[in-house]
Design a protein around this motif. Sequence first.
Motif, mmCIF file in Angstrom:
data_model
loop_
_atom_site.group_PDB
_atom_site.id
_atom_site.type_symbol
_atom_site.label_atom_id
_atom_site.label_comp_id
_atom_site.label_asym_id
_atom_site.label_seq_id
_atom_site.Cartn_x
_atom_site.Cartn_y
_atom_site.Cartn_z
ATOM 1 N N HIS A 50 0.832 -1.208 0.000
ATOM 2 C CA HIS A 50 0.000 0.000 0.000
ATOM 3 C C HIS A 50 0.865 1.256 0.000
ATOM 4 N N ASN A 76 -3.920 4.504 -3.576
ATOM 5 C CA ASN A 76 -4.713 3.291 -3.431
ATOM 6 C C ASN A 76 -5.317 3.250 -2.037
ATOM 7 N N THR A 77 -6.280 2.391 -1.844
ATOM 8 C CA THR A 77 -6.963 2.238 -0.559
ATOM 9 C C THR A 77 -6.618 0.885 0.036
ATOM 10 N N LEU A 92 -15.328 2.583 -3.612
ATOM 11 C CA LEU A 92 -13.891 2.787 -3.410
ATOM 12 C C LEU A 92 -13.108 2.500 -4.690
ATOM 13 N N ILE A 99 -7.642 -0.884 -4.929
ATOM 14 C CA ILE A 99 -7.707 -1.378 -3.553
ATOM 15 C C ILE A 99 -6.581 -2.393 -3.354
#
Length: 419
Positions: A130, A140-141, A176, A182
């Motif tokens: 991440h 990004n999540t 999202l 993600i």
Amino acid sequence: MKVFKFGGASVKDAQAFHNLYKIVKEHSASDQLLLVVSAMGKTTNALEQVLELAYSKSDYRTDLQNSYTYHQEIVQELFPQQSHPVYEELEQLFSKLQHLLQSFLTDVSYDLLYDQVVSFGELFSSTILHHFLQTQGLPNTWVDSRKYIQTDTTWREARVDWVWTERIIKRDLPSLLAQRPIVTQGFLGGTNNGLTTTLGREGSDYSAAIFAHCLDAESMYIWKDVDGLLNADPKHFSDTIRYDQISYQETVEMAYYGASVIHPKTIKPLANKLIPLYVKSFINPAGAGTKICDCTNDKIAPAYIIKENQCLISFGAKDFAFVSERNMGTIFNALSELRIKINLMQNSAISFSICIDLHQEHLQKLIQTLQDLFVIHYNTGLRLYTIKNYETLSTQKAMEGKEVLLEQRTRSTLHFVCK
């Protein structure tokens, strides 16, 4: 919308992270991406060793420190600025793990503790990935998969609550994904009271398939260190063949018999919604790979599958009576109680034989349970060979020079157990 699964080899070192970034960058411009990542390198094995030592009240500190050092060194290569928040987050995760190991309770089951401890591998890798993608200019999540893949408490092989899992994934994740990729963890699930579960060894493929199914993904990709789905493990066979395209059914059977490239539970969630699965090489991402889909294969190359560390057990009636369905029912009940899976079985008039993965503790418990009812013989350290779509030449080649203890054939599949 696509789901990408990256295994441990694709995040084993700093160079691997850079390679992963190039793949994600290329696709993120045109596709919504959900990235499922496994633990880095051999971290799962390392954490299993730490758990064994801690559970037996042995000194695990050196092994834990080695794992920390491994992750720390990669982080130092990826993030030259020591003030980057990833350093603190990684240290916090290791502190949580150490606190968990120090607070072990002897009356808690080993399998429950296994899920709580070994799951940290994916938390480490997804946290690092991440932050790394962020530093490379790819926002990004980070998502905790334990809050979305809801399961029961079958520790180490949790069963998914599909209705609840799909409901909360569809509630939260599409919005999202519309904003940015993600990053989440493979292998992990969670219970409704906040405990961590795992989906079975090598279960990150299955995690990716769960997300793909629930999000109605266009496709799913598994990025491996091989060029696609091969007809044999290149570690054992030098003349392997890559399948260009293969059906869901063929793949399910290969995975069930032990083909290591795909987790056995991966295909069903994809096949139910006709989502194609691509097996591609992260070393050669431009390569064709293999497409697994709803198709028909008239004739394909024989597939050679080997399962190591097998145990062959034979049960005979003590009075030389026939082994009846009632006898086999007793054996099956004992196997079910111990969660022992049969890889192969065969019966004769006075005996019933099974081939299983060797787990010494489970083997001894099985013998203790059934020794008063049956005469039991067993061999360990064996291999189970499976040849799908076998031919005379492929059969002769595979069996040459081997001492075969048990053999079984159907129209299209040959199994044999050997030393």
